[in-house]
Write a protein that holds these residues in place. Structure first.
Motif, short mmCIF file in Angstrom:
data_model
loop_
_atom_site.label_atom_id
_atom_site.label_comp_id
_atom_site.label_asym_id
_atom_site.label_seq_id
_atom_site.Cartn_x
_atom_site.Cartn_y
_atom_site.Cartn_z
N HIS A 18 15.22 3.34 -7.97
CA HIS A 18 14.81 4.19 -6.85
C HIS A 18 13.29 4.29 -6.80
O HIS A 18 12.65 4.52 -7.82
CB HIS A 18 15.43 5.58 -6.99
N PHE A 19 12.74 4.15 -5.59
CA PHE A 19 11.29 4.19 -5.46
C PHE A 19 10.91 4.61 -4.06
O PHE A 19 11.35 4.00 -3.08
CB PHE A 19 10.69 2.81 -5.78
N THR A 20 10.12 5.64 -3.96
CA THR A 20 9.50 6.06 -2.71
C THR A 20 7.99 6.05 -2.95
O THR A 20 7.47 6.96 -3.59
CB THR A 20 9.96 7.48 -2.30
N PRO A 21 7.30 5.00 -2.50
CA PRO A 21 5.86 4.97 -2.76
C PRO A 21 5.17 6.15 -2.08
O PRO A 21 5.41 6.42 -0.90
CB PRO A 21 5.42 3.63 -2.18
N HIS A 22 4.33 6.83 -2.84
CA HIS A 22 3.64 8.01 -2.30
C HIS A 22 2.44 8.36 -3.17
O HIS A 22 2.35 7.93 -4.32
CB HIS A 22 4.60 9.20 -2.23
N LEU A 23 1.57 9.17 -2.60
CA LEU A 23 0.43 9.73 -3.30
C LEU A 23 0.52 11.24 -3.13
O LEU A 23 0.49 11.74 -2.01
CB LEU A 23 -0.88 9.19 -2.71
N THR A 24 0.66 11.97 -4.24
CA THR A 24 0.77 13.42 -4.18
C THR A 24 -0.61 14.04 -4.02
O THR A 24 -1.52 13.77 -4.81
CB THR A 24 1.44 13.97 -5.46
N LEU A 25 -0.76 14.85 -2.97
CA LEU A 25 -2.02 15.54 -2.72
C LEU A 25 -2.07 16.88 -3.44
O LEU A 25 -3.10 17.27 -3.98
CB LEU A 25 -2.22 15.76 -1.22
N LEU A 26 -0.95 17.61 -3.39
CA LEU A 26 -0.91 18.95 -3.97
C LEU A 26 0.54 19.40 -4.09
O LEU A 26 1.46 18.70 -3.66
CB LEU A 26 -1.70 19.95 -3.12
N TYR A 27 0.75 20.57 -4.67
CA TYR A 27 2.07 21.18 -4.79
C TYR A 27 2.05 22.52 -4.08
O TYR A 27 1.08 23.27 -4.20
CB TYR A 27 2.45 21.37 -6.27
N ASP A 28 3.12 22.83 -3.34
CA ASP A 28 3.17 24.07 -2.58
C ASP A 28 4.63 24.45 -2.38
O ASP A 28 5.51 23.58 -2.36
CB ASP A 28 2.48 23.87 -1.22
N ASP A 29 4.89 25.75 -2.21
CA ASP A 29 6.25 26.20 -1.94
C ASP A 29 6.68 25.89 -0.51
O ASP A 29 7.87 25.74 -0.23
CB ASP A 29 6.37 27.71 -2.18
#
Length: 183
Positions: free
Chosen positions: A131-142
């Motif tokens: 399983h792979f969803t290419p992405h770049l995480t910018l931040l975490y938020d609710d």
């Protein structure tokens, strides 16, 4: 006790990372997300996660690292273009959701590189998650932002290096372990 998460990734150059941070800041304002200190030095696109290891078993960590480095040294692949066209929140958990940049065909070169690296990892006996969803995480938020096109251009880059990283869990720290040129 420190828990280490080893992973292979593509990292933007410093100029692109700063530009991505500016895009992140603009999206925080637009969607009312939680403002946090920039994580410019931690921006990356994960290709393969190799597992979690704690200090109580240094032999396992050393073994996986050695096999991972052998796999990376065997990889013969071209640089990969990394571009983004959409944004979304991953909603697998109820809080502290990753807010990411992603895309479709614009990330096909990343998928190709991941597959080639996966073949090398399998050859040295390391497991490969299909399983792979290419992405770049910018931040975490609710707050969950639904998948949608980016309202502004996001900078991309040509990834010319493959990086092996150690994420020190709970410390918001990534340690660069090794780097290989893509040719």
């Amino acid at each position: 006790m420190t828990v280490h998460a080893l992973f292979f990734c593509l990292r933007p150059d410093p100029v692109t990372a700063a530009q991505l941070t500016a895009v992140s800041d603009a999206l925080v304002q637009r969607f009312g997300l939680r403002e946090k200190p920039p994580r410019t030095e931690r921006l990356h696109v994960t290709l393969h996660h190799l597992g979690w290891f704690d200090d109580a078993d240094p032999v396992a960590l050393a073994d996986v690292r050695q096999r991972a480095e052998s796999a990376a040294a065997s990889l013969r692949d071209a640089p990969a273009r990394v571009d983004f066209e959409e944004m979304l929140s991953f909603t697998r958990k109820p809080r502290n959701r990753p807010f990411v940049l992603s895309g479709g065909a614009c990330l096909d070169e990343v998928r190709r590189l991941r597959a080639a690296l996966g073949d090398e990892l399998a050859a040295v006996g390391l497991p490969v998650d299909p399983h792979f969803t290419p992405h770049l995480t910018l931040l975490y938020d609710d707050l969950a932002v639904p998948s949608q096109p980016l309202p502004m251009p996001a900078p991309g880059w040509t990834a010319r290096h493959l990086h092996l990283m150690d994420s020190l869990q709970g410390q918001s720290t990534h340690v660069a372990l090794a780097r290989w040129s893509l040719d």
